[in-house]
Each structure stands twice: as structure tokens, then as C-alpha cells.
Design a protein around this motif. Structure first.
Motif, short mmCIF file in Angstrom:
data_model
loop_
_atom_site.label_atom_id
_atom_site.label_comp_id
_atom_site.label_asym_id
_atom_site.label_seq_id
_atom_site.Cartn_x
_atom_site.Cartn_y
_atom_site.Cartn_z
N VAL A 4 0.86 -1.18 0.00
CA VAL A 4 0.00 0.00 0.00
C VAL A 4 0.90 1.23 0.00
O VAL A 4 1.73 1.40 0.91
CB VAL A 4 -0.94 0.03 1.22
CG1 VAL A 4 -1.73 1.33 1.25
CG2 VAL A 4 -1.88 -1.17 1.20
N PHE A 5 0.74 2.07 -1.02
CA PHE A 5 1.55 3.28 -1.12
C PHE A 5 0.66 4.49 -0.83
O PHE A 5 -0.27 4.78 -1.58
CB PHE A 5 2.18 3.40 -2.51
CG PHE A 5 3.15 4.53 -2.65
CD1 PHE A 5 4.50 4.35 -2.41
CD2 PHE A 5 2.71 5.80 -3.01
CE1 PHE A 5 5.40 5.40 -2.53
CE2 PHE A 5 3.60 6.86 -3.13
CZ PHE A 5 4.95 6.66 -2.89
N SER A 34 -2.12 -7.46 8.71
CA SER A 34 -1.04 -8.43 8.96
C SER A 34 -0.58 -9.12 7.69
O SER A 34 0.50 -9.71 7.66
CB SER A 34 -1.52 -9.48 9.97
OG SER A 34 -2.64 -10.18 9.46
N GLN A 35 -1.39 -9.06 6.61
CA GLN A 35 -1.03 -9.70 5.35
C GLN A 35 -0.29 -8.77 4.40
O GLN A 35 0.15 -9.19 3.33
CB GLN A 35 -2.30 -10.23 4.66
CG GLN A 35 -3.16 -11.14 5.52
CD GLN A 35 -2.42 -12.37 5.96
OE1 GLN A 35 -1.71 -13.00 5.17
NE2 GLN A 35 -2.54 -12.73 7.24
N ILE A 36 -0.17 -7.49 4.79
CA ILE A 36 0.49 -6.50 3.92
C ILE A 36 2.00 -6.56 4.14
O ILE A 36 2.49 -6.51 5.27
CB ILE A 36 -0.03 -5.08 4.23
CG1 ILE A 36 -1.54 -5.02 4.07
CG2 ILE A 36 0.65 -4.06 3.33
CD1 ILE A 36 -2.03 -5.33 2.68
N ASP A 37 2.76 -6.66 3.05
CA ASP A 37 4.23 -6.72 3.16
C ASP A 37 4.83 -5.37 3.48
O ASP A 37 5.77 -5.27 4.27
CB ASP A 37 4.82 -7.25 1.84
CG ASP A 37 4.46 -8.72 1.61
OD1 ASP A 37 4.15 -9.42 2.59
OD2 ASP A 37 4.49 -9.14 0.43
N HIS A 38 4.27 -4.32 2.86
CA HIS A 38 4.88 -3.00 3.07
C HIS A 38 3.84 -1.90 2.89
O HIS A 38 3.00 -1.96 1.99
CB HIS A 38 6.03 -2.77 2.09
CG HIS A 38 6.67 -1.42 2.25
ND1 HIS A 38 7.39 -1.06 3.36
CD2 HIS A 38 6.68 -0.33 1.42
CE1 HIS A 38 7.81 0.18 3.23
NE2 HIS A 38 7.40 0.64 2.06
N ILE A 39 3.92 -0.91 3.78
CA ILE A 39 3.09 0.29 3.67
C ILE A 39 4.02 1.49 3.63
O ILE A 39 4.91 1.63 4.50
CB ILE A 39 2.13 0.44 4.86
CG1 ILE A 39 1.31 -0.84 5.06
CG2 ILE A 39 1.20 1.63 4.66
CD1 ILE A 39 0.51 -0.84 6.35
N HIS A 40 3.87 2.35 2.64
CA HIS A 40 4.65 3.57 2.58
C HIS A 40 3.89 4.68 3.30
O HIS A 40 2.80 5.08 2.88
CB HIS A 40 4.92 3.99 1.14
CG HIS A 40 5.59 5.33 1.03
ND1 HIS A 40 4.88 6.50 0.82
CD2 HIS A 40 6.89 5.69 1.14
CE1 HIS A 40 5.73 7.51 0.79
NE2 HIS A 40 6.96 7.05 0.98
#
Length: 521
Positions: free
Chosen positions: A464-465, A482-488
Motif C-alpha cells: 500500500v503506497f 497483517s497480510q500486507i508486506d509493506h506500507i509507505h
């Protein structure tokens, strides 16, 4: 199973819609187990317009409600054996096996055809039918008075007026059933008339529907259903034969009988949709062009809307083509699958106006939309508005299609994105709360967000960016966090903002940033 608040609201919307069929408690419960359950499941899978009753999905369910209710009603009346074949919770297994609307409709069709095969041999007495009117070209109209007459009509027309579903209405004084016959006696159109008004509590409410001059005793007959063979819309030839008589009788037309392609005003005067007057006095303007444009001679014909509407609170237009949409004082406006060349600059402005635009091909929307609530599908709009302002909720589908900045100021905004297209366009999205729903091909939020609370539905994306400059002051809720690898997270979002998935994870943005730095080290 306990439903969430949103699911409970959806379930209540569906239950209210099914109650409108007015079939009694037993049939209502069976409809909820079959149509209601499937309807609920379908709408949960397409949440972008949950609270808009005129979506394509909901309209499809509404269109089949009467047919399915007829089938179940007849089954109850005839005590069909399948009603007793139930699961451990007492629910008929036949109803619980359905997973799609098409499956339910096919089962209703099968029952209808079976009844038609057994009903053709009925022997009618002279009191079963009576002549109502002699019409052009040797056609005539008869009224059906007995269950046997309804069964015979059902057998030849292959719809559900027979089988017992309508028998109880024959003597109630509020319903009449008419059949158009050709010179050889063959049926072509079945008409259900209802003694209106229904559920009107006072004289003021009645006067909003029909003028006192047209209904001096407070009652008038309305065409509730207008059906051809197998519940299809009758062909134009039969409508042309019937209309002179129906007009002279000053019958009203319900939205279920819209295949007549006429609009009836509050004085019960009939107006063809192809030639509407400049001024029209009508409580609710409802028209679907799906039957109108079936006639090849009308292919792509542009209809002209009245310049002035009197006493009109609701307008619902579907599957139709219009050259221009004037400004009217309305409470509810639904345009679905329409083609419209232009709008009056004030057409979508109104303090109490609720606007829904769904799957319409529009050359240009007004520059300003200022109303109570708005649900806008922008997929096929060539020129977008520059300002959207609502007191309540604003739902915008496919904002990624918009290539020019839009200013949206609403109490709550819901945005649906299908791609990362136009990611450099900086909108002005100001609200207490903003929901952004991403698809598998979209993982970048729009620019220009300034809200207290931000909710993100990431779809199938693992990233999610959130663009630089995004402002959130209180909370960010990310579904499946919890399933998201990376949030900017841009620096414009303070560390103190709460980050949550609403279930197991609650932390501040600052904690998340520290975790990411530690993981990277």
C-alpha cells in the motif's frame, strides 16, 4: 451468526424490498431464505454501491422478485412436497441449494412450465370470464373472475398468474385481471389492475400521487403488471391496440408496468415517452428504456425530458438516451445505464438531493455537484466535475479514470480504484472519513487526501503506497493489515496516528516506522 453493522443495514434493505411483494409471513420467510440470502451474498461481493437501490445488480433482483414470489406463493398454496424436505434448521433444502439469481429463476420457470402443461385442458364456464371491451383489428379484452380462468391464462401465457398465487385477490375488490385476446381467442397480454392508493395514510399523501379531480373518491385503478408470454414485455402491436382503451379509463401505471412506454401524470393523463410535454405534473418520474429500444425503429433515438416537473420528488431513468438533462427540484435522482449528451449547470445541485449515477455514458457532468449524498460512477464520463460537495456520503467509483483534479468535500467519502492510472493527478479530498478500496491492479492511493480517519481496503495487493502530502490526523484502518508486506507512510502523517486492522493489530504509525527500520537493519 452476528452481523456487522454494515451487514445488518444491508440485510434490512433487502428485507424491506422483499416485503414490498406483500405475500404474507410464510412466503416472506421463504423468499428471504432463497432470494434474500442470494441477494445479500451478491451485494456483499460488490460493496461499492451497497446503499444505492438502483444498481444493475439490485435492479435485476427487483425485476425477478414478483416471478419468484409467485412460484413460492403457489407452492405454499398447493402444499408442494418439497416444502417438507428440510434441513436440521427447518429450512427447505430446495431453497438452500441456490447460490445465484439465475438458479432461482430457472426453478421458478420450470414450475411455471409444468403448471402450464397441466392447465391447458381446463373447461371454463360462462361466468369464468366476461367481455370488457372490443378493440381494433378484432381484438377484445376480457376480465378473469375465477381460479380456473387464472389457471387457463397461466397455461397459455406460461406465467404464474395461475397455480393459486393470485386466487385470494379475486374477491377482495382491490384487484382485477384482464386478458387481451385476438379474433381467434388466443391470449397475448395479461394485465393486473390494483385499486390505488396503497399504504397512503392521509389526504395530503394521496394528493401528492394523484389530483383530487382525477380521483375524487380517493381511489383509482393502477396497472400493476403488464405481461406478455413468459413474463416478457408485450410486443408493440399489442400495446398500440390496448393503449386507447387504457388511456380512456385513466388507469395509473406502476413502475412494474413500465413496458407500456407511457408516463401518467397526477391527473391520470397518459403521455408517450417519445413526446413528453414541456411541463409535467407527476409525483415520481420512473422510466426504463430496455423495452422501448427493443423496437428497431427506435434504435439510438434520443428522448426529450420535460423542462419543468411539478410535485416531483423522485426520478429514476434506466437504459435510455437523452439529449439534455434539465435542472429540477428533486429529492432522489437515479440514472443507470443511460446516455446523456449534456446537463444543465444546476441539474445536480439541491440541499436535499440524493444523486446516483451508475454505468452511464456522459459527455460532461456539471462542473459543480452540490447535494445531500452522491454515488458517482465515473468510468464512462468524458468531462468530469471540478467540485463535489455533499452533506453526507460521497461514493466515487473509478477515480483513477479522472485525469483532471477534483475537489471533494463530504462528511464521508468512499473511493474505488481499479488501476494506478493518473497517479500524478492531485485531487483535493477533504472529509472526516475516507475509505479507499483498491483492486488487484491498484496499490497507490490518490493524492490530495486531508482527513481525520482513513480506511484502506487493499484488495489482493501486498503493498500500500500512501502518497507524499497525505494528511491524516486520527486513525488509519487497513483491512488485512497483517497480510500486507509493506506500507509507505509519508512524513506528512504524524507518528501519533493510530494504525489498526480493527481486530488484532493496534499500534501507532511511529511504532510501525520503527519496526520497518529495525527489520531493514
Amino acid at each position: 451468526m452476528k452481523l456487522s453493522k454494515q451487514d445488518q443495514e444491508l440485510w434490512e434493505i433487502i428485507e424491506t424490498s422483499i416485503k414490498a411483494a406483500e405475500r404474507g409471513d410464510v412466503v416472506h420467510q421463504l423468499l428471504m431464505l432463497s432470494l434474500g440470502r442470494v441477494w445479500f451474498k451478491h451485494m456483499k461481493s460488490a460493496p461499492q454501491f451497497l446503499d444505492v437501490p438502483g444498481t444493475e445488480q439490485m435492479m435485476a433482483f427487483h425485476a425477478q422478485l414478483g416471478h419468484i414470489a409467485d412460484w413460492i406463493d403457489a407452492a405454499v398454496m398447493n402444499d408442494e412436497p418439497w416444502l417438507k424436505n428440510v434441513d436440521t434448521q427447518g429450512r427447505p433444502k430446495k431453497l438452500m441449494k441456490f447460490s445465484t439469481l439465475d438458479q432461482i429463476v430457472k426453478e421458478a420457470d420450470k414450475a411455471m412450465l409444468k403448471a402450464a402443461q397441466t392447465g391447458r385442458g381446463l373447461d371454463l364456464t360462462g361466468s369464468s370470464e366476461s367481455l370488457v371491451a372490443e378493440l381494433a383489428e378484432g381484438f377484445y379484452l376480457v376480465e378473469l373472475h375465477t381460479p380456473e380462468a387464472l389457471d387457463r391464462e397461466s397455461a397459455f401465457m406460461q406465467h404464474c398468474i395461475g397455480q393459486g398465487a393470485y386466487d385470494r385477490h379475486l374477491k377482495d375488490g382491490k384487484h382485477r385481471y384482464l386478458s387481451l385476446r385476438d379474433p381467434a381467442g388466443k391470449a397475448h397480454v395479461t394485465i393486473e389492475l390494483f385499486r390505488s392508493p396503497a399504504q397512503v395514510s392521509n389526504k395530503e399523501e394521496l394528493s401528492s400521487l394523484v389530483s383530487e379531480e382525477a380521483a375524487p373518491d380517493g381511489h383509482y385503478w393502477t396497472i400493476k403488471q403488464y405481461q406478455g408470454k413468459q413474463n416478457r414485455a408485450p410486443i408493440t402491436k399489442y400495446t398500440d391496440i390496448l393503449v386507447p382503451y387504457l388511456k380512456d379509463c385513466k388507469f395509473g401505471i406502476s413502475d412494474q408496468a413500465n413496458g407500456l412506454n407511457y408516463i401518467v401524470d397526477r391527473n391520470l393523463n397518459w403521455h408517450p415517452v417519445s413526446n413528453l410535454p414541456d411541463t409535467l405534473d407527476i409525483a415520481a418520474f420512473i422510466f426504463s428504456g430496455s423495452n422501448y429500444y427493443r423496437d428497431n425503429d427506435r434504435h439510438r433515438e434520443k428522448l426529450r425530458l420535460p423542462k419543468t416537473l411539478l410535485n416531483t420528488s423522485h426520478m429514476c431513468l434506466t437504459h435510455a438516451i437523452f439529449e439534455h438533462f434539465p435542472a429540477h427540484s428533486l429529492h432522489n435522482l437515479l440514472l443507470s445505464s443511460c446516455i446523456i449528451d449534456s446537463f444543465d449547470s444546476k441539474a445536480l445541485i439541491g440541499e436535499n438531493l440524493k444523486v446516483s449515477l451508475i454505468n452511464c455514458k456522459l459527455k460532461a457532468l456539471p462542473e459543480v455537484i452540490d447535494c445531500l449524498t452522491a454515488a458517482l460512477d465515473l468510468r464512462h464520463v468524458e468531462q468530469w466535475p471540478h467540485t463535489i460537495k455533499t452533506k453526507g456520503r460521497a461514493i466515487i467509483r473509478d477515480l483513477d479514470q479522472v485525469s483532471t483534479p477534483i475537489k471533494v468535500n463530504s462528511e464521508h467519502i468512499e473511493i474505488f480504484l481499479t488501476t494506478n492510472q493518473n497517479i500524478d493527478v492531485e485531487h483535493n479530498l477533504v472529509s472526516d472519513g475516507l475509505g479507499v478500496h483498491l483492486s488487484k491492479d491498484a496499490d497507490i492511493l490518490p493524492r490530495g487526501i486531508n482527513v481525520q480517519k482513513l480506511t484502506v481496503g487493499p484488495g489482493n495487493s501486498k503493498n500500500v503506497f500512501i502518497p507524499d502530502g497525505t494528511k491524516v490526523s486520527l486513525k488509519i484502518h487497513i483491512e488485512g493489515l497483517s497480510q500486507i508486506d509493506h506500507i509507505h507512510f509519508p512524513s506528512s502523517i504524524p507518528d501519533r496516528v493510530l494504525l489498526t486492522d480493527g481486530y488484532t493489530m493496534n499500534m501507532h504509525v511511529g511504532e510501525y516506522r520503527r519496526m520497518r527500520r529495525q527489520a531493514a537493519a
